[in-house]
Design a protein around this motif. Sequence first.
Motif, PDB file in Angstrom:
ATOM      1  N   ARG A   1     -11.867   6.023 -18.222  1.00  0.00           N
ATOM      2  CA  ARG A   1     -12.775   7.170 -18.275  1.00  0.00           C
ATOM      3  C   ARG A   1     -12.188   8.346 -17.505  1.00  0.00           C
ATOM      4  N   LEU A   2     -11.536   8.015 -16.378  1.00  0.00           N
ATOM      5  CA  LEU A   2     -10.936   9.083 -15.571  1.00  0.00           C
ATOM      6  C   LEU A   2      -9.796   9.765 -16.316  1.00  0.00           C
TER       7      LEU A   2
ATOM      8  N   LEU B   1      -1.411   4.376  -1.059  1.00  0.00           N
ATOM      9  CA  LEU B   1      -2.602   4.358  -0.209  1.00  0.00           C
ATOM     10  C   LEU B   1      -2.220   4.516   1.257  1.00  0.00           C
TER      11      LEU B   1
ATOM     12  N   PRO C   1      -2.044   8.532  -4.747  1.00  0.00           N
ATOM     13  CA  PRO C   1      -2.154   7.292  -5.514  1.00  0.00           C
ATOM     14  C   PRO C   1      -2.682   7.496  -6.930  1.00  0.00           C
ATOM     15  N   ASN C   2      -3.575   8.478  -7.100  1.00  0.00           N
ATOM     16  CA  ASN C   2      -4.137   8.680  -8.442  1.00  0.00           C
ATOM     17  C   ASN C   2      -3.132   9.310  -9.403  1.00  0.00           C
TER      18      ASN C   2
ATOM     19  N   ARG D   1      -9.058  -4.705 -14.725  1.00  0.00           N
ATOM     20  CA  ARG D   1      -9.278  -3.314 -14.366  1.00  0.00           C
ATOM     21  C   ARG D   1      -7.950  -2.603 -14.072  1.00  0.00           C
ATOM     22  N   ALA D   2      -7.015  -3.347 -13.469  1.00  0.00           N
ATOM     23  CA  ALA D   2      -5.706  -2.749 -13.180  1.00  0.00           C
ATOM     24  C   ALA D   2      -4.826  -2.742 -14.431  1.00  0.00           C
TER      25      ALA D   2
ATOM     26  N   ARG E   1       0.825  -1.211   0.000  1.00  0.00           N
ATOM     27  CA  ARG E   1       0.000   0.000   0.000  1.00  0.00           C
ATOM     28  C   ARG E   1       0.857   1.259   0.000  1.00  0.00           C
TER      29      ARG E   1
ATOM     30  N   VAL F   1       1.247   3.152 -10.968  1.00  0.00           N
ATOM     31  CA  VAL F   1       1.122   1.770 -10.509  1.00  0.00           C
ATOM     32  C   VAL F   1      -0.356   1.489 -10.272  1.00  0.00           C
ATOM     33  N   ASN F   2      -0.744   0.236 -10.409  1.00  0.00           N
ATOM     34  CA  ASN F   2      -2.123  -0.141 -10.106  1.00  0.00           C
ATOM     35  C   ASN F   2      -2.147  -1.414  -9.293  1.00  0.00           C
ATOM     36  N   MET F   3      -3.246  -1.554  -8.573  1.00  0.00           N
ATOM     37  CA  MET F   3      -3.301  -2.591  -7.558  1.00  0.00           C
ATOM     38  C   MET F   3      -4.493  -3.519  -7.777  1.00  0.00           C
TER      39      MET F   3
ATOM     40  N   LYS G   1      -4.999  -0.044 -17.366  1.00  0.00           N
ATOM     41  CA  LYS G   1      -4.357   1.254 -17.167  1.00  0.00           C
ATOM     42  C   LYS G   1      -2.908   1.267 -17.661  1.00  0.00           C
TER      43      LYS G   1
ATOM     44  N   TYR H   1     -13.519   2.111 -16.015  1.00  0.00           N
ATOM     45  CA  TYR H   1     -13.540   3.261 -15.109  1.00  0.00           C
ATOM     46  C   TYR H   1     -12.220   4.043 -15.087  1.00  0.00           C
ATOM     47  N   GLY H   2     -11.119   3.315 -14.951  1.00  0.00           N
ATOM     48  CA  GLY H   2      -9.814   3.973 -14.883  1.00  0.00           C
ATOM     49  C   GLY H   2      -9.486   4.751 -16.155  1.00  0.00           C
TER      50      GLY H   2
END
Lengths: 395, 296
Positions: free
Chosen positions: A111-112, A62, A82-83, A156-157, A57, A87-89, A160, A108-109
Amino acid sequence: MHASAREDAPRAVVSLRGIRRRFGRVTAVDGIDLDIREGEFFALLGPSGCGKTTLLRIIAGLERPDAGRIFIDGADMTTTAPNHRPVNMVFQSYALFPHMTVAENVAYGLRLEGLARAVIAERVREALALVRLEGLEDRRPDALSGGQRQRVALARALVKRPRVLLLDEPLSALDARLREEMRLELSALQMRLGLTFVLVTHDQDEALSMADRIAVMRNGRIEQLDEPEGLYERPRNRFVAEFIGKINFFDSILEEVDEEGLRVVLPGVGPLSLPVRCLVTERKAADLALGDALTLAIRPEKIRISRAGDHADADSDLFGGQDKADVRLTGRIAEWAYYGGISHMIVEATLPQSGEVRRISVVFQNAAKETVEAFDIGDAVVLSWPASAMIVLTS
Amino acid sequence: MKGVLLMKRRRDKGGGPVLAPGRAVWLKGLVALTILVLHAPIVVMMVFSFNNSRRNVVWRGFTTKYYEQAFNDPALLEALINSLTIAVISTFLSLIIGALAALMLWRFRFPGKGAFEGAMALPLVVPDICMGVAMMVFFASIGWPSHLPWPLSLSNIIAAHVAFSFPFVAVVVRARLAHFNREWEEAARDLGASEWRILMDILLPFLKPALIAGALLAFTLSLDDFVVTFFTSGPETVTLPVKIYSMVRFSVTPKVNAASTILILLTVVATLIATRLQRPEETARAEMAAQGGGQG
Ligand SMILES: Nc1ncnc2c1ncn2[C@@H]1O[C@H](COP(=O)(O)OP(=O)(O)O)[C@@H](O)[C@H]1O
Ligand SMILES: [Mg+2]
């Protein structure tokens, strides 16, 4: 300080320097220095509560360390949110958004990031194909099996395209069969993508089978960092030796040491000569003093088991005539766990000189049907191994 | 407590009956009795709103003339419009204040938090009559202007309604927040979401059922409140329940029944809308797809 850290590890994607994190009176991470190399499959392995998740984390951002610095791709990201980290988790609970479909979760990631709709759709399709989830785009997380949820979290990770993928016990919620399957799949995926993976696990088999390098942690510190076979064959201390696989320990006293090897006394058994390569701790032979207490250790699969009476010709066939069976103990099979391919036995062996009874763990390859059927609980057996198969620990 | 029931029903979905009635005759009898006691008077009242008789006791044939009378009665119509205006505005305010209070109590630790939480729950337990008296004394003592033009003339009633209904919203939202998985928030942040996007994309959609239930509670509480409104309303502002009360004091005519039936219908319609809004998202998404949009 920053510059020097960068020079220390030119090929490191993630560099940790003196990372420390406390929660009240608990020190979860206690001064960790670590370089994770580009493209490697790295595992943080340790018992529950040793600080693995906290460390992961901290890399994700995080959690803030109380002390120390984190560099990602050479850039100091200690205070980066974190954003804003590349890196992604994959969370242990997967943390899929319940109100979004599979496709929406994965998208989602992106779209951001404000990407165009068509680009998002294409990359989501790619990511779902990568984890073999095509056709489930419109399902909701609660309509998926555990394995499928795991894949969604992965997609999802991955979608990105992070520099590093962080995985917190990704397989712990799956049943044994699926876990095995996903292990192979994760390894294959990592190799195919050439991406850096950092995996947290308390399961030594998982770490050994998947990782290129493993850091064994205890109480917030790294006990040993090595490749899987290094950890298994050359554990640096008792904790690592015991945590990775099964092992038998014998306390012994050093009698003689030179550049060639050591001579130790195994109480109850007698003197033994070992080559210096058996000494696997950081302490070099030169640091040792006569009379030092050492721990000798032997892995269960390196012990030869034979029926009492027919051990006469055992030495030559098993050890190819190179080594002798320097240690030979007689005993009885006390316990036997049959796993199909192998059997794990506990033998109550009597030490020849003292008559003391020791429980010794032996792994026996079920190579031929007859040999399995030849043994039974309570049978008298002979255990033997060459001294060179043992390792010497100083702690 | 209609809103709370709504939330429950959704959670229970698919679980099957909790208590299989089976051959439990006493249980069936109890249910029948409950329905009779609870619903029979309402049904009777509704039926008699169509009774062609000024004296509300014997059935003399079907008519809708009392509804015509009700809708042609300017005083009654004004009361209805007042009631709806108050209900809509106070629901809106209660929703915002209640949700913010719940979020604050969930998210932050601050000195006096326990006391604040207790004080906030007070309107849930204080008797209406005490609330009413307290509000009346309060507005009188601060000298709240009493002769404002409409709709400002409703402001004190709205304030009173918000005061007693926002805690209901807060309680419902808080209960839902207890089931929020903080890892969703972390996952969103890890994927690149700012605090604002987490609120909009993750937290609010998660809270939607609770917000709808809370809004419904606030709306119905406001719409049918008599006691607090009675004490806070000035001589010129009348709401539907207050108006019905004054009509009943005069005489119980089918017109009163008609007005009451309208009040019930309004509540039922609000509940139906809320139920529809709460339907599983599959429908909502199907509708979005039908409108030609992709993902939201
Ligand atoms: N948010 C937290 N608050 C308090 N203590 C924590 C928190 N997170 C972790 N800890 C403590 O830190 C230690 C390490 O936890 P963790 O990193 O989760 O270990 P692991 O993942 O290796 O099981 C544990 O003793 C745990 O109780
Ligand atoms: Mg953990």
